[in-house]
Design a protein around this motif. Structure first.
Motif, PDB file in Angstrom:
ATOM      1  N   PRO A  43      75.417 -51.606  88.261  1.00  0.00           N
ATOM      2  CA  PRO A  43      75.465 -53.071  88.312  1.00  0.00           C
ATOM      3  C   PRO A  43      74.341 -53.760  87.561  1.00  0.00           C
ATOM      4  CG  PRO A  43      74.613 -52.220  90.379  1.00  0.00           C
ATOM      5  CD  PRO A  43      75.024 -51.024  89.554  1.00  0.00           C
ATOM      6  N   ALA A  44      73.254 -53.064  87.254  1.00  0.00           N
ATOM      7  CA  ALA A  44      72.089 -53.726  86.669  1.00  0.00           C
ATOM      8  C   ALA A  44      72.418 -54.514  85.400  1.00  0.00           C
ATOM      9  CB  ALA A  44      70.987 -52.701  86.408  1.00  0.00           C
ATOM     10  N   ALA A 229      70.801 -55.375  92.172  1.00  0.00           N
ATOM     11  CA  ALA A 229      70.057 -54.163  91.807  1.00  0.00           C
ATOM     12  C   ALA A 229      68.624 -54.247  92.305  1.00  0.00           C
ATOM     13  CB  ALA A 229      70.108 -53.928  90.305  1.00  0.00           C
ATOM     14  N   ASP A 230      68.470 -54.632  93.584  1.00  0.00           N
ATOM     15  CA  ASP A 230      67.155 -54.850  94.179  1.00  0.00           C
ATOM     16  C   ASP A 230      67.016 -53.997  95.438  1.00  0.00           C
ATOM     17  OD1 ASP A 230      64.821 -55.743  95.289  1.00  0.00           O
ATOM     18  OD2 ASP A 230      65.257 -57.871  95.016  1.00  0.00           O
ATOM     19  N   PRO A 231      66.589 -52.736  95.300  1.00  0.00           N
ATOM     20  CA  PRO A 231      66.488 -51.860  96.471  1.00  0.00           C
ATOM     21  C   PRO A 231      65.544 -52.396  97.547  1.00  0.00           C
ATOM     22  CG  PRO A 231      66.385 -50.573  94.446  1.00  0.00           C
ATOM     23  CD  PRO A 231      66.286 -52.011  94.046  1.00  0.00           C
ATOM     24  N   ALA A 232      64.497 -53.119  97.153  1.00  0.00           N
ATOM     25  CA  ALA A 232      63.553 -53.654  98.146  1.00  0.00           C
ATOM     26  C   ALA A 232      64.245 -54.660  99.058  1.00  0.00           C
ATOM     27  CB  ALA A 232      62.364 -54.299  97.447  1.00  0.00           C
ATOM     28  N   ALA A 233      65.062 -55.524  98.479  1.00  0.00           N
ATOM     29  CA  ALA A 233      65.798 -56.491  99.297  1.00  0.00           C
ATOM     30  C   ALA A 233      66.751 -55.785 100.243  1.00  0.00           C
ATOM     31  CB  ALA A 233      66.559 -57.467  98.399  1.00  0.00           C
ATOM     32  N   ILE A 256      75.612 -53.874  95.948  1.00  0.00           N
ATOM     33  CA  ILE A 256      76.920 -54.338  95.507  1.00  0.00           C
ATOM     34  C   ILE A 256      77.150 -53.896  94.062  1.00  0.00           C
ATOM     35  CG2 ILE A 256      78.275 -56.408  94.977  1.00  0.00           C
ATOM     36  CD1 ILE A 256      78.067 -55.908  97.950  1.00  0.00           C
ATOM     37  N   GLY A 257      78.304 -53.333  93.805  1.00  0.00           N
ATOM     38  CA  GLY A 257      78.613 -52.797  92.479  1.00  0.00           C
ATOM     39  C   GLY A 257      78.919 -53.873  91.460  1.00  0.00           C
ATOM     40  N   GLY A 258      79.120 -53.426  90.225  1.00  0.00           N
ATOM     41  CA  GLY A 258      79.303 -54.350  89.129  1.00  0.00           C
ATOM     42  C   GLY A 258      80.552 -55.202  89.207  1.00  0.00           C
ATOM     43  N   VAL A 259      81.654 -54.671  89.745  1.00  0.00           N
ATOM     44  CA  VAL A 259      82.908 -55.423  89.771  1.00  0.00           C
ATOM     45  C   VAL A 259      82.811 -56.602  90.735  1.00  0.00           C
ATOM     46  CG1 VAL A 259      85.370 -55.306  90.284  1.00  0.00           C
ATOM     47  CG2 VAL A 259      84.267 -53.437  89.045  1.00  0.00           C
ATOM     48  N   ILE A 260      82.401 -56.343  91.972  1.00  0.00           N
ATOM     49  CA  ILE A 260      82.197 -57.444  92.906  1.00  0.00           C
ATOM     50  C   ILE A 260      81.081 -58.350  92.397  1.00  0.00           C
ATOM     51  CG2 ILE A 260      81.464 -58.063  95.238  1.00  0.00           C
ATOM     52  CD1 ILE A 260      84.277 -57.004  95.192  1.00  0.00           C
ATOM     53  N   GLY A 261      80.021 -57.757  91.846  1.00  0.00           N
ATOM     54  CA  GLY A 261      78.916 -58.541  91.314  1.00  0.00           C
ATOM     55  C   GLY A 261      79.349 -59.513  90.239  1.00  0.00           C
TER      56      GLY A 261
END
Length: 278
Positions: A43-44, A229-233, A256-261
């Motif tokens: 997703p990044a 793409a924020d593992p800390a959050a 959340i993956g790229g498609v939903i993103g």
């Protein structure tokens, strides 16, 4: 009977994570407007492109993609249960059904009525039922129970991405022009529905409280999810959920993956709960 469980990339599990959990992913197509194609597994680049002002589009897999996957799986399995995001949100389940028609009763396609972490939970409940010896009817019933008894809520910092994707309707009217307010959204009748309005700084606490009110001390599978793409959050969300009064006995933390993103943009976060003993 050996049954493969297939779902799609709107479940927000990566291909490798899904494989470890006993699921097979058929990916939706993900493209940059004015650019090229992207992998739904990463997703990044989606969020980077959106933050730079770009737009990302999605498209369902064609029947040929589903047919090829079903044929490959049926070489080693007796049947396939294919569980997909709501048909009210995408043509994906319709494409799967078109492909399944060529395989007779060996492939069953189920419209989950949901998407994202709720879809992942539904597919995993079907997998668990089959692993416990259930037949296809009972596995399909497990999907229906996850939809009926589960509750997924999420909130977005902006409606701009949902507006671009044409998925607002009642949500736009519900929120209006109120400042410092976020909508809490969920699924109803297969569509995205507004649940309530909350102050921006109280959104997570309000969502946790609503789950506590609904489920009390019942053992739950709880999924926390974050777009960006924020593992800390994601870790902060998980910590808040574990500090709540919810009785969490299983679940996942998911980016959340790229498609939903592509449809919600960076900054969305959500909680998905389902009774553990369904």
């Amino acid at each position: 009977m050996r049954v493969a469980v297939v779902t799609d990339s709107t479940c927000d599990l990566s291909t490798s994570a899904a494989r470890r959990l006993g699921l097979v992913i058929v990916p939706l197509r993900l493209s940059l407007v004015g650019g090229g194609a992207l992998s739904p597994d990463d997703p990044a680049p989606v969020y980077a492109y959106q933050r730079a002002g770009g737009r990302v589009t999605t498209a369902p897999p064609g029947p040929e993609a589903f047919a090829a996957r079903y044929a490959r799986l049926l070489r080693g399995c007796d049947a396939v249960l294919s569980v997909h995001l709501s048909g009210a949100l995408s043509q994906t389940v319709g494409q799967a059904r078109e492909a399944a028609a060529g395989f007779g009763e060996r492939v069953r396609v189920v419209d989950s009525g949901v998407a994202s972490v709720a879809l992942a939970e539904a597919a995993l409940r079907a997998r668990a039922a089959l692993d416990a010896g259930a037949d296809l009817d009972a596995a399909e019933a497990a999907v229906a129970r996850a939809r009926t008894h589960g509750l997924t809520q999420f909130t977005v910092p902006t409606l701009d991405y949902l507006r671009l994707g044409g998925r607002l309707g009642r949500v736009q009217r519900f929120v209006g022009n109120m400042l410092d307010v976020r909508p809490v959204l969920g699924f109803g009748e297969g569509r995205l529905r507004p649940l309530r309005r909350v102050r921006t700084d109280q959104a997570l606490a309000e969502m946790l409280l609503s789950l506590e009110d609904r489920y009390g001390s019942a053992p739950l599978h709880l999924t926390v999810a974050h777009a960006g793409a924020d593992p800390a959050a994601l870790l902060e969300l998980r910590a808040a959920a574990l500090r709540s009064r919810l009785r969490v006995v299983g679940g996942r933390a998911q980016l959340i993956g790229g498609v939903i993103g592509a449809h919600v943009g960076p900054g969305l976060y959500g909680l998905g709960a389902c009774p553990a003993d369904l």
